[in-house]
Design an enzyme around this catalytic site. Structure first.
Site, PDB file in Angstrom:
ATOM      1  N   LYS A  32       0.822  -1.209   0.000  1.00 27.14           N
ATOM      2  CA  LYS A  32       0.000   0.000   0.000  1.00 27.14           C
ATOM      3  C   LYS A  32       0.867   1.276   0.000  1.00 27.14           C
ATOM      4  O   LYS A  32       0.431   2.319  -0.446  1.00 27.14           O
ATOM      5  CB  LYS A  32      -0.917   0.031   1.222  1.00 27.14           C
ATOM      6  CG  LYS A  32      -1.832  -1.173   1.411  1.00 27.14           C
ATOM      7  CD  LYS A  32      -3.001  -1.168   0.471  1.00 27.14           C
ATOM      8  CE  LYS A  32      -4.057  -2.207   0.810  1.00 27.14           C
ATOM      9  NZ  LYS A  32      -3.612  -3.615   0.660  1.00 27.14           N
TER      10      LYS A  32
HETATM   11  C1  LIG Z   1      -4.101  -4.754   0.032  1.00 26.89           C
HETATM   12  C2  LIG Z   1      -3.237  -5.960  -0.032  1.00 26.89           C
HETATM   13  C3  LIG Z   1      -3.430  -6.956  -1.013  1.00 26.89           C
HETATM   14  C4  LIG Z   1      -4.550  -6.902  -2.045  1.00 26.89           C
HETATM   15  O1  LIG Z   1      -4.376  -5.871  -3.002  1.00 26.89           O
HETATM   16  P1  LIG Z   1      -5.623  -5.339  -3.859  1.00 26.89           P
HETATM   17  O2  LIG Z   1      -5.119  -4.177  -4.612  1.00 26.89           O
HETATM   18  O3  LIG Z   1      -6.676  -4.964  -2.838  1.00 26.89           O
HETATM   19  O4  LIG Z   1      -6.063  -6.450  -4.733  1.00 26.89           O
HETATM   20  C5  LIG Z   1      -2.557  -8.037  -1.039  1.00 26.89           C
HETATM   21  N1  LIG Z   1      -1.572  -8.160  -0.121  1.00 26.89           N
HETATM   22  C6  LIG Z   1      -1.361  -7.233   0.846  1.00 26.89           C
HETATM   23  C7  LIG Z   1      -0.264  -7.441   1.839  1.00 26.89           C
HETATM   24  C8  LIG Z   1      -2.178  -6.092   0.922  1.00 26.89           C
HETATM   25  O5  LIG Z   1      -1.972  -5.188   1.886  1.00 26.89           O
END
Ligand SMILES: *Cc1c(COP(=O)(O)O)cnc(C)c1O
Length: 495
Positions: free
Chosen positions: A113
């Site tokens: 993120k």
């Molecule tokens: C948010 C997240 C995901 C999923 O990503 P999306 O863009 O919501 O599909 C996968 N792994 C981790 C560690 C995340 O924080």
């Protein structure tokens, strides 16, 4: 370039409009009217650049109304200045002859993120200026983990913003809670809510639709905004790392320009893999986009059958950031696959809201299976993948990345497609210490901060500094509220 709502193609706005207001008034997602191209020599141009320069080059193609020098400043603040513990920002690491990991966890919160949430605050504050918004943006977040900390780090001390995060008292890990409660910055607030994630989210939604509070805050010079993953300002920075990874692999001789590269992504809200799709559409030579889900496998069924059906049990898994039944960003893919047919997309979304289910046309289904493959694995499969990848390849992965590794193995066994594949590695394994330790056979792993040390000792790997340093950090936030009192808490925190 203009942005259109996925639910009404006559509703157009500028790049800054799309980023400033997030969601279109009709509930649709703002999406670029056309996807620019990086055909020709662009990859050769990008290859010698730094990550920061690549981000400017690529984002500039989408953001009319932002200057290159503005974007350059943003990119340096977001990805430079030691914010990431690797100068390559999103480095590619070889796992075996045909498998590479795109490490998206070198930022301040050790999860992917960060790549978007370090950039969004800059894009957003500039957008608000461009839109003539004079009030201070108060970003309100309900989080079950990674997003809250990512947003706090991204918005901390960004002028013209405040950020308030609510998390469920019983819904985050000890490490995640401490990450948030020790947050530094003069414009941040953190508060836990009695209950689960739904309680926190419902409370935040209620605050957003409270006209009295809105009026009161406006008089004090604030307006409420969100940083959620449907904002175009979060999708766009994610396109950069796929292009960047391809460039790095060219530079290292892992690929010749033009070689096909498959991508396998652990997926929840469909933001990360959607960015890979856009990169491919821009002309990056990507092959299959492999969508990996955990036990909450709505997307696996959708990609295989063309039927999206959220009417099913919800599972809490060891990969909590993928515990999602409605993947909001999928709407942008439907927009693309219907050639921008807003009536059709709105039809699907209305059915989803009314019945929890929709079935796409044969044409959309064909495109889905041409571009995507899909698979899922349960907690046992993820634990096996963690153990296997560590023992056989000497590479330690977190439970989200493990889902992708397992699904990739399944895909290769089923299809015989051994194209070189880039696996998105979305979190540091140290962020999910207890689950990783138990996958490695430790019978009674420490459940809290102790798991970081324990994992470090077991594997001989150093924990990322932001996690290793958590134990010594002072706790700044200890408040817990009932969900009915969240609005009052917002009033207090905005004094
Ligand atoms: C948010 C997240 C995901 C999923 O990503 P999306 O863009 O919501 O599909 C996968 N792994 C981790 C560690 C995340 O924080």
């Amino acid at each position: 370039m203009y942005y259109v709502s996925t639910r009404d193609k006559l509703r157009k706005t500028t790049a800054s409009g799309a980023i400033a207001y997030g969601l279109a008034p009709d509930g649709g997602l703002y999406t670029p009217e056309a996807i620019p191209s990086i055909a020709g020599n662009a990859l050769n141009t990008l290859a010698p650049m730094t990550y920061q320069q690549r981000a400017v080059y690529l984002m500039n193609m989408f953001l009319d109304g932002y200057t290159a020098s503005e974007l350059s400043k943003f990119s340096t603040s977001a990805y430079g200045n030691g914010k990431f513990d690797d100068p390559r920002v999103a480095p590619v690491r070889k796992v075996d002859e045909s498998t590479y990991a795109l490490e998206l966890w070198h930022g301040p919160t050790c999860a992917f993120k960060d790549l978007a949430l370090q950039m969004l605050p800059h894009l957003l504050t500039a957008a608000l200026r461009k839109e003539g918004e004079g009030k201070t943006a108060c970003i309100l977040v309900a989080t079950s983990g990674d997003t809250g900390k990512g947003a706090l780090e991204g918005f901390r001390d960004v002028p013209g913003t405040r950020i308030l995060v609510f998390y469920p008292k019983d819904g985050v890990s000890a490490v995640q809670e401490l990450q948030m409660n020790t947050q530094e910055g003069s414009n941040v607030g953190v508060c836990s809510v009695v209950g689960n994630f739904d309680d926190a989210q419902t409370g935040v939604k209620r605050i957003f639709s409270d006209p009295e509070l809105k009026e009161e805050l406006a008089q004090r010079g604030f307006f409420l905004s969100s940083a959620n993953s449907i904002n175009w300002g979060r999708v766009l920075p994610q396109i950069v790392y796929y292009v960047s990874a391809y460039c790095d692999m060219m530079k290292e001789g892992a690929l010749e320009k033009g070689d096909k590269l498959n991508v396998c992504v652990p997926t929840g809200n469909f933001g990360d893999i959607l960015a890979a799709y856009y990169a491919k559409k821009m002309g990056l030579p990507l092959g299959k986009l492999i969508c990996a889900s955990n036990q909450n496998n709505v997307l696996t069924d959708f990609i295989r059958t063309g039927v999206y059906d959220r009417n099913r049990p919800f599972y809490n898994t060891i990969s909590p950031s993928m515990d999602i039944l409605v993947s909001s960003n999928l709407e942008r893919l439907l927009h693309d696959f219907t050639s921008g047919d807003a009536v059709q997309v709105k039809g699907y979304m209305d059915q989803l809201a009314e019945t929890g289910r929709y079935k796409v046309s044969d044409k959309v289904k064909k495109k889905l299976s041409r571009e995507f493959a899909a698979g899922f694995c349960g907690d046992e499969g993820a634990r096996d993948a963690i153990a296997r990848t560590w023992r056989e390849k000497g590479y330690l992965i977190d439970p989200h990345t493990a889902v992708a590794m397992d699904v990739l193995d399944q895909y290769r066994a089923e299809t015989g497609d051994n194209t070189i594949t880039l696996v998105a590695s979305t979190a540091s394994p140290f962020k999910f210490g207890p689950a990783v330790l138990s996958a490695l056979g430790v019978e009674h792993p420490a459940q809290d901060l102790g798991s970081i040390d324990q994992l470090s000792r077991l594997t001989g790997l150093d924990a990322p500094a932001p996690l290793a340093g958590l134990a010594g950090k002072p706790v700044r936030f200890r408040e817990t509220v009932e969900k009915e009192r969240m609005a009052d808490r917002v009033r207090e925190m905005l004094r």
